[in-house]
Design a protein around this motif. Structure first.
Motif, PDB file in Angstrom:
ATOM      1  N   UNK A 197      -8.484  -2.909 -21.870  1.00  0.00           N
ATOM      2  CA  UNK A 197      -9.192  -1.654 -22.169  1.00  0.00           C
ATOM      3  C   UNK A 197      -8.487  -0.444 -21.581  1.00  0.00           C
ATOM      4  N   UNK A 198      -7.463  -0.670 -20.777  1.00  0.00           N
ATOM      5  CA  UNK A 198      -6.708   0.442 -20.204  1.00  0.00           C
ATOM      6  C   UNK A 198      -7.395   1.133 -19.052  1.00  0.00           C
ATOM      7  N   UNK A 199      -8.313   0.446 -18.377  1.00  0.00           N
ATOM      8  CA  UNK A 199      -9.013   1.054 -17.243  1.00  0.00           C
ATOM      9  C   UNK A 199      -8.050   1.113 -16.050  1.00  0.00           C
ATOM     10  N   UNK A 200      -7.872   2.264 -15.435  1.00  0.00           N
ATOM     11  CA  UNK A 200      -6.954   2.365 -14.278  1.00  0.00           C
ATOM     12  C   UNK A 200      -7.504   1.599 -13.078  1.00  0.00           C
ATOM     13  N   UNK A 201      -6.630   0.887 -12.372  1.00  0.00           N
ATOM     14  CA  UNK A 201      -7.032   0.082 -11.218  1.00  0.00           C
ATOM     15  C   UNK A 201      -7.011   0.923  -9.954  1.00  0.00           C
ATOM     16  N   UNK A 202      -7.771   0.486  -8.961  1.00  0.00           N
ATOM     17  CA  UNK A 202      -7.731   1.166  -7.667  1.00  0.00           C
ATOM     18  C   UNK A 202      -7.553   0.119  -6.565  1.00  0.00           C
ATOM     19  N   UNK A 203      -7.573   0.566  -5.325  1.00  0.00           N
ATOM     20  CA  UNK A 203      -7.304  -0.319  -4.189  1.00  0.00           C
ATOM     21  C   UNK A 203      -8.371  -1.388  -4.001  1.00  0.00           C
TER      22      UNK A 203
END
Length: 716
Positions: A197-203
């Motif tokens: 889905x192209x959701x940006x990842x975080x820490x």
């Protein structure tokens, strides 16, 4: 009117009502006169103990006009009182309009508290009362997080699926819910959907996904995610078996201010059996002035796995008390396990009694601790306390109780536990089934063993090994061999323990061809180890093949005392007593320390040869080494001296023995019979009965032998 207002102000105990009436009283210009009039004309029974001079709240108001501040909802939630949080939430909505009070913030605070306390029903109430919740991304995320923490994965999925819009926090909350509820595969599937889905990842995404990889033992996927974390500038340690990789990552971190990283590496060391390394990192964390979390203490306590680390565990306990984490359920459970592993059951019991809240893990840890430390009767009594407290025994409880019953030989109690397991649908559980087999094996109930074994739907290696060993130990040797064949047909992995049980069956059957076949199978599978070689040696000796036994003995590169003793027994059993004594003398040359089993074999050899001098030498060695107090040693000495013709020495050894068991009495009766003292043998038999010892068939054979040698037909 003002006077009545003030009276109500004093009588109303809740602070918020006092505050309302006090404000109303300020607006009246005639408050002082009205109060004086009201006090003068009101019956004392109505006012109770209230008087002008005994009203510190009014005096405080007159002097400073300051009131006690009502704690905010945020402060109440931080203190952890769920009831006060609900009351504050209700009163806030009653006293303020919704434009002044942030709806989503209030609900989110209470939902976080529900998640922390794992109060599912209260969280569901919040969800039910807020009809417009599904339209709020922030609040829906909190709901998914709450349901995940409370173990309701299905409801978390429903909330997540209904969300029209999702943020990275929503995805992370749902991935965390999967991991927390033992569904690591679902977590990875959602992560894959998230990437598509192209959701940006975080820490926060990577620790959750890496934990899922660790639980699945999927090093390949974990390595790929690790590479992505490096590529995006995130650093994380994961719980996969590649401990070296995790260590390198941790050591390469420039900043170690994140407690999660420290927790991960401590847990990784502890899970891989490197307790000292785990505790070393914990010390470094303390030196770095980082505040340990609940997870930190749990991981450090898990590293204190044996008695040698009990002192370190107590030091960690002291740190727990200083940090106020002793009230945490997970930490308390970890302390219970640590103290029981270290043999300090009393300390564990103190912690258990001081716990305000207990779950299944608390009760089972204490129950298992009693069993591990050989307090079997206490374990059974503790089960009654557990039921009296309204705690229902589960699978773990049943396994511990069966183990205690097996060690005590308490067949009735064990069968009650079995009935409870059947009634509650636990009998088909693998661990319970294996524990039932072990229980009936130790109680020699062969028919029950087969019945329980056949009801286990998915048998593992422990199931097959236990049932084969059970039949071999209870002299059902042919059945043990049949079960071994069946295990091979089922393509069950065969280990050294299972082979050892079949070798014992071969000894019982004295079946040399089957033994050779099994020996060939062991060599082909590469299962040979020292214990197995010693058992093969013993088996060939029992089957009368001394040459094969000696060949195996020579093949053993690093022989232990068991190897030497097995070969000596082989010689004695097959009438080669001289060779046995020669082998015994060789022990000193090779530097192997003898034990009392080897000395008993040497005494048997001396007895067979009627070698009095050698027997006396061995007797002197036994005295010097302190083995003389062993009852089995005393029996061997009595037998040796009687065979060597020195009956007086046999009688002296018998009289000097402190604890006389049935074998020693029988050996002495046989010694009397061998030397023609039939009446003395009968008198000794009566004396033995006076000691409340129950004779067996060997005792009666020895007594009949004595009567036969002394021609005591009537007595016989």
């Amino acid at each position: 009117m003002a006077a009545l207002t003030y009276y109500l102000f004093l009588q109303c105990k809740p602070l918020k009502f006092r505050f309302f009436f006090a404000i109303h009283a300020v607006s009246s210009a005639k408050v002082a006169a009205s109060v004086q009039y009201f006090l003068a004309n009101t019956p004392s029974t109505l006012l109770g103990d209230i008087s002008w001079k005994k009203t510190p709240l009014l005096q405080s108001y007159k002097t400073s006009q300051k009131f006690v501040k009502t704690p905010s909802l945020k402060e109440i939630c931080r203190q952890g009182s769920l009831n006060d949080a609900f009351l504050s939430l209700s009163s806030s909505f009653a006293g303020q309009n919704r434009t002044q009070f942030c709806l989503d913030e209030a609900y989110s605070l209470v939902l976080e508290l529900c998640a922390r306390k794992k109060c599912l029903s209260q969280g569901q109430q919040i969800h039910t009362k807020s009809n417009s919740v599904d339209d709020l991304v922030f609040l829906s995320t909190k709901l998914a997080f709450m349901y995940g923490k409370c173990g309701s994965l299905l409801e978390a999925e429903e909330v997540f699926d209904r969300m029209c819009e999702r943020t990275i926090f929503s995805w992370n909350a749902m991935i965390g819910a999967y991991v927390a509820n033992g569904e690591p595969f679902g977590a990875l599937e959602l992560y894959r959907t998230m990437r598509v889905s192209g959701v940006p990842l975080d820490a926060c995404t990577f620790p959750r996904v890496l934990k899922a990889c660790g639980e699945l033992n999927n090093i390949c996927v974990g390595t790929g995610i690790h590479g992505l974390a490096i590529k995006l500038g995130f650093v994380s340690t994961g719980p996969c078996n590649s401990l070296n990789m995790a260590t390198l990552l941790f050591d390469g971190m420039s900043k170690r201010e994140d407690v999660v990283s420290w927790n991960s590496i401590i847990s990784a060391y502890s899970a891989n059996g490197q307790s000292m390394e785990a505790l070393r990192v914990f010390r470094e964390m303390q030196k770095a002035a980082l505040i340990p979390s609940t997870y930190t203490f749990v991981s450090a306590l898990q590293a204190c796995e044996d008695m040698s680390l009990g002192k370190v565990g107590m030091e960690i306990h002291a740190n727990v008390l200083k940090s106020n984490h002793h009230l945490d359920l997970y930490v308390a459970n970890a302390l219970l396990v640590m103290y029981t592993r270290c043999g300090k059951v009393g300390e564990a019991l103190k912690i258990f009694d001081a716990m305000d809240e207990r779950d299944n893990i608390s009760w089972n840890s204490m129950l298992s601790g009693f069993v591990q430390n050989v307090f079997y009767n206490e374990a059974l009594h503790f089960c009654h306390e557990m039921q009296d407290a309204g705690q229902k025994p589960d699978q773990g409880s049943v396994v511990s109780l069966l183990a205690a019953s097996a060690r005590l030989g308490n067949i009735l109690y064990g069968m009650e536990i079995h009935a409870y397991a059947v009634k509650n649908g636990l009998e088909s559980d693998l661990q319970v089934g294996n524990a039932l087999i072990d229980f009936y094996v130790k109680c020699s109930r062969i028919s029950y063993i087969d019945s329980v074994f056949r009801r286990i739907p998915n048998k593992d290696l422990i199931s097959w090994t236990t049932v084969i060993a059970g039949h071999a130990q209870n002299n059902c040797h042919l059945k043990a061999v049949e079960l071994f064949r069946e295990a091979q047909m089922e393509r069950t992995d065969v280990d050294a323990m299972m082979i050892g049980s079949i070798l014992r069956a071969c000894i019982g059957l004295e079946h040399i061809s089957l033994l050779k076949e099994l020996h060939s199978y062991i060599v082909k599978r590469g299962l040979s180890d020292l214990v197995l070689y010693n058992t093969i040696l013993d088996a060939y000796g029992a089957c009368g093949n001394v040459d094969y036994a000696f060949h195996i003995f020579k093949l053993i590169e690093f022989k232990d005392i068991v190897s030497w003793t097995s070969m000596m027994n082989c010689y004695v059993r097959n009438g080669l007593a001289n060779e046995a004594l020669h082998l015994f003398l060789s022990l000193k040359e090779v530097g192997v320390e003898t034990d009392f089993v080897a000395l008993m074999s040497a005494l048997s050899a001396a007895s067979s040869l009627s070698a009095l001098r050698k027997g006396k030498e061995i007797h002197g060695y036994l005295v010097r080494k302190g083995f003389i107090e062993e009852s089995s040693i005393a029996s061997s000495l009595v037998d040796m001296y009687s065979h060597c013709g020195t009956f007086e020495n046999s009688f002296k050894v018998f009289n000097c023995a402190r604890d006389k068991d049935l074998v020693l009495w029988t050996t002495m009766i046989n010694a009397y019979g061998m030397h023609g003292c039939g009446k003395a043998a009968i008198d000794l038999f009566k004396q033995m009965e006076g000691e409340n010892l129950v004779p067996d068939h060997v005792t009666f054979l020895a007594l009949l032998y004595a009567c036969s040698h002394s021609r005591l037909v009537d007595e016989g």
